[in-house]
Design a protein around this motif. Sequence first.
Motif, PDB file in Angstrom:
ATOM      1  N   ARG A  28       0.682  -1.483  -0.126  1.00  0.00           N
ATOM      2  CA  ARG A  28      -0.096  -0.068  -0.022  1.00  0.00           C
ATOM      3  C   ARG A  28       0.721   0.959  -0.247  1.00  0.00           C
ATOM      4  N   ALA A  29       0.880   1.827  -0.653  1.00  0.00           N
ATOM      5  CA  ALA A  29       1.252   3.516  -1.109  1.00  0.00           C
ATOM      6  C   ALA A  29       2.722   3.737  -0.954  1.00  0.00           C
ATOM      7  N   GLY A  30       3.239   2.228  -1.899  1.00  0.00           N
ATOM      8  CA  GLY A  30       4.829   1.924  -2.159  1.00  0.00           C
ATOM      9  C   GLY A  30       5.588   1.683  -0.726  1.00  0.00           C
ATOM     10  N   ALA A  31       4.437   0.950  -0.061  1.00  0.00           N
ATOM     11  CA  ALA A  31       4.904   0.207   1.359  1.00  0.00           C
ATOM     12  C   ALA A  31       4.471  -1.050   1.786  1.00  0.00           C
ATOM     13  N   SER A  32       5.376  -2.372   2.377  1.00  0.00           N
ATOM     14  CA  SER A  32       4.951  -3.171   1.905  1.00  0.00           C
ATOM     15  C   SER A  32       5.042  -4.396   3.371  1.00  0.00           C
ATOM     16  N   PHE A  33       4.385  -5.247   3.450  1.00  0.00           N
ATOM     17  CA  PHE A  33       4.767  -6.251   4.567  1.00  0.00           C
ATOM     18  C   PHE A  33       4.119  -7.690   3.931  1.00  0.00           C
ATOM     19  N   ASP A  34       5.188  -8.353   4.714  1.00  0.00           N
ATOM     20  CA  ASP A  34       4.772 -10.157   4.474  1.00  0.00           C
ATOM     21  C   ASP A  34       3.330 -10.098   5.592  1.00  0.00           C
ATOM     22  N   LEU A  35       2.271 -11.150   5.248  1.00  0.00           N
ATOM     23  CA  LEU A  35       0.955 -12.005   5.282  1.00  0.00           C
ATOM     24  C   LEU A  35       1.613 -13.051   4.986  1.00  0.00           C
ATOM     25  N   ALA A  36       1.786 -14.047   6.108  1.00  0.00           N
ATOM     26  CA  ALA A  36       1.685 -15.431   6.202  1.00  0.00           C
ATOM     27  C   ALA A  36       0.901 -16.629   6.550  1.00  0.00           C
ATOM     28  N   GLY A  37       0.637 -17.460   6.286  1.00  0.00           N
ATOM     29  CA  GLY A  37      -0.532 -18.893   7.690  1.00  0.00           C
ATOM     30  C   GLY A  37       0.568 -20.297   6.991  1.00  0.00           C
ATOM     31  N   ARG A  53      12.893 -14.599   3.160  1.00  0.00           N
ATOM     32  CA  ARG A  53      12.133 -13.207   2.907  1.00  0.00           C
ATOM     33  C   ARG A  53      12.858 -11.945   2.883  1.00  0.00           C
ATOM     34  N   ASP A  54      12.188 -10.927   2.996  1.00  0.00           N
ATOM     35  CA  ASP A  54      13.191 -10.075   3.256  1.00  0.00           C
ATOM     36  C   ASP A  54      12.498 -10.102   4.432  1.00  0.00           C
ATOM     37  N   THR A  55      13.857  -9.291   5.495  1.00  0.00           N
ATOM     38  CA  THR A  55      13.678  -9.348   7.573  1.00  0.00           C
ATOM     39  C   THR A  55      13.639  -8.638   7.663  1.00  0.00           C
ATOM     40  N   SER A  56      13.894  -7.036   6.547  1.00  0.00           N
ATOM     41  CA  SER A  56      13.929  -5.928   6.730  1.00  0.00           C
ATOM     42  C   SER A  56      12.335  -5.438   7.153  1.00  0.00           C
ATOM     43  N   LYS A  57      11.402  -6.120   6.779  1.00  0.00           N
ATOM     44  CA  LYS A  57      10.112  -5.884   6.425  1.00  0.00           C
ATOM     45  C   LYS A  57       9.099  -6.806   7.738  1.00  0.00           C
ATOM     46  N   PRO A  58       8.016  -6.523   7.792  1.00  0.00           N
ATOM     47  CA  PRO A  58       7.559  -7.209   8.985  1.00  0.00           C
ATOM     48  C   PRO A  58       6.674  -8.088   9.337  1.00  0.00           C
ATOM     49  N   VAL A  59       6.313  -9.268   9.156  1.00  0.00           N
ATOM     50  CA  VAL A  59       5.666 -10.466   8.844  1.00  0.00           C
ATOM     51  C   VAL A  59       4.502 -10.285   9.977  1.00  0.00           C
ATOM     52  N   ALA A 101       7.013 -20.269  15.803  1.00  0.00           N
ATOM     53  CA  ALA A 101       6.876 -18.760  14.724  1.00  0.00           C
ATOM     54  C   ALA A 101       7.853 -17.709  15.275  1.00  0.00           C
ATOM     55  N   ALA A 102       8.127 -17.584  16.927  1.00  0.00           N
ATOM     56  CA  ALA A 102       9.360 -16.775  16.961  1.00  0.00           C
ATOM     57  C   ALA A 102      10.603 -17.372  17.144  1.00  0.00           C
ATOM     58  N   LYS A 103      10.909 -18.295  16.252  1.00  0.00           N
ATOM     59  CA  LYS A 103      12.360 -18.876  16.306  1.00  0.00           C
ATOM     60  C   LYS A 103      12.345 -18.248  14.921  1.00  0.00           C
ATOM     61  N   HIS A 104      11.505 -18.062  13.743  1.00  0.00           N
ATOM     62  CA  HIS A 104      11.607 -17.153  12.280  1.00  0.00           C
ATOM     63  C   HIS A 104      11.472 -16.117  12.410  1.00  0.00           C
ATOM     64  N   GLY A 105      11.440 -15.320  14.057  1.00  0.00           N
ATOM     65  CA  GLY A 105      11.345 -13.784  13.476  1.00  0.00           C
ATOM     66  C   GLY A 105       9.952 -13.531  13.211  1.00  0.00           C
ATOM     67  N   VAL A 106       9.173 -13.850  13.155  1.00  0.00           N
ATOM     68  CA  VAL A 106       7.644 -12.909  13.223  1.00  0.00           C
ATOM     69  C   VAL A 106       7.467 -11.753  14.240  1.00  0.00           C
ATOM     70  N   ASP A 107       6.717 -10.652  13.316  1.00  0.00           N
ATOM     71  CA  ASP A 107       6.496  -9.768  14.018  1.00  0.00           C
ATOM     72  C   ASP A 107       5.265  -9.911  15.086  1.00  0.00           C
ATOM     73  N   LEU A 108       4.038 -10.272  15.006  1.00  0.00           N
ATOM     74  CA  LEU A 108       2.419 -10.437  14.946  1.00  0.00           C
ATOM     75  C   LEU A 108       2.094 -11.717  14.107  1.00  0.00           C
ATOM     76  N   GLN A 109       1.326 -12.368  15.147  1.00  0.00           N
ATOM     77  CA  GLN A 109       0.518 -14.391  14.831  1.00  0.00           C
ATOM     78  C   GLN A 109      -1.110 -13.435  15.760  1.00  0.00           C
ATOM     79  N   LEU A 110      -1.490 -13.516  14.476  1.00  0.00           N
ATOM     80  CA  LEU A 110      -2.747 -13.745  14.625  1.00  0.00           C
ATOM     81  C   LEU A 110      -3.619 -15.381  14.858  1.00  0.00           C
ATOM     82  N   SER A 111      -4.258 -15.439  16.206  1.00  0.00           N
ATOM     83  CA  SER A 111      -4.864 -16.820  16.417  1.00  0.00           C
ATOM     84  C   SER A 111      -5.934 -16.746  16.625  1.00  0.00           C
ATOM     85  N   GLY A 112      -6.929 -18.476  16.869  1.00  0.00           N
ATOM     86  CA  GLY A 112      -7.540 -17.934  17.862  1.00  0.00           C
ATOM     87  C   GLY A 112      -7.622 -19.082  19.019  1.00  0.00           C
TER      88      GLY A 112
END
Length: 409
Positions: free
Chosen positions: A283-292, A314-320, A333-344
């Motif tokens: 969005r607007a020239g910026a990006s982040f990674d979404l993984a599942g 992946r590019d680790t300079s961007k959040p995932v 997930a933490a071992k792979h540098g995940v910034d935010l995890q979404l769970s239920g």
Amino acid sequence: MFFFVLFAVVMGAAHYYIWKRAVRDTTLPGRGRRIGTVVVLLLYVLVMAGLSVSRLGWALGDAVAWPGFIWLAGAFYFSLILGVLEIPRLLMLRSTRRLEVAVAAGVPNAVAETPETPEQPEAPEQPADPGRRLFIARSLAVVGGVATAGVVTYGATQALGDPVLKRVPVTLGKLDPRLSGYRIAVVSDIHLGPLLGRAHTERVVRMINEQQVDLVAIVGDLVDGTVDELGEAAAPLRDLVSTHGSFFVTGNHEYYSGAEPWLTELDRLGVSPLRNERLTIERAGASFDLAGVSDVTGAAFDDGPDYARALDGRDTSKPVVLMAHQPVQVREAAKHGVDLQLSGHTHGGQMFPFHLAVGLQQPMRSGLETIDGTQVYTTNGVGFWGPPVRVGAPPDITVLELHHNFAGR
């Protein structure tokens, strides 16, 4: 089968206890006790039939599911409340026995001894008077029944009412400032099945669309049944509207219901499954990674979580942002540098005091926490499993708003 047998034993014990305190103790031998015994037996059969809904066929299962699961909650809380009432019961029975001993020993008006009263010879303890015992048992059974009805009714209104809409800000140090304010609707544990159908899905879709979010993340446990049984109930998901689309990861219940057909059906409805994969959101020239990643239950179905496939390279300079059904998946997930995890998955405990048991399996119950350096947001979910009752854990839809941390990570 093991779960079914264990459940049958536990429910059998609970119903025996209910019979003992609410039927045997409150009635004299005769017709009333026989009727009460039959009622308790029928309620036990109803609970077991409700659990066997898929084996009964969808039409018959639907007819027994509502009363069966409502009484499941009732049996749980009735036995729990009766257990708590054991304390006043024992105190009242002891007081009654002491009163009888005092009367038998000749204490005037059955008053307690005073320093001026000579010590009386101790009389042998006798059983409580049958009339008094019956009155105590009936009084406590009524109190327990009324309290149970109140708790279950309240819990049903919570479970079946509109989900709570939560708005939660999340700060990510790597997030490009141009993405600040990005909004993700997080929904989980919809649990379409014999008790929740198309109207439930339509409500969830309507509430999400009203928020005009950028992305929708459905983090598992959508269904409790096959595509043939529930495809029509899930159909309103095609109406989800967001800037960058709707995405899905499997929960444990998808594997019990036939994951492959459901993943195909969701793709047809415009909800994109993420099966151990990631994509770039721009969005607007910026990006982040979404993984599942797939749910851990998928390992038994040759579809387990593969964090390396989803996150490496992946590019680790961007959040995932990672979608993973169970909060416990954050350990990997933490071992792979995940910034935010979404769970239920946890349902927030669904019915107190099950809140206390969540910690035996998961690192958190609900809300936003940081675990092993990774932020995890866990929603209570919008549905329920088993009883249509929620006590202390209302259903919710959450809109996460991402923000850049100008102070650095």
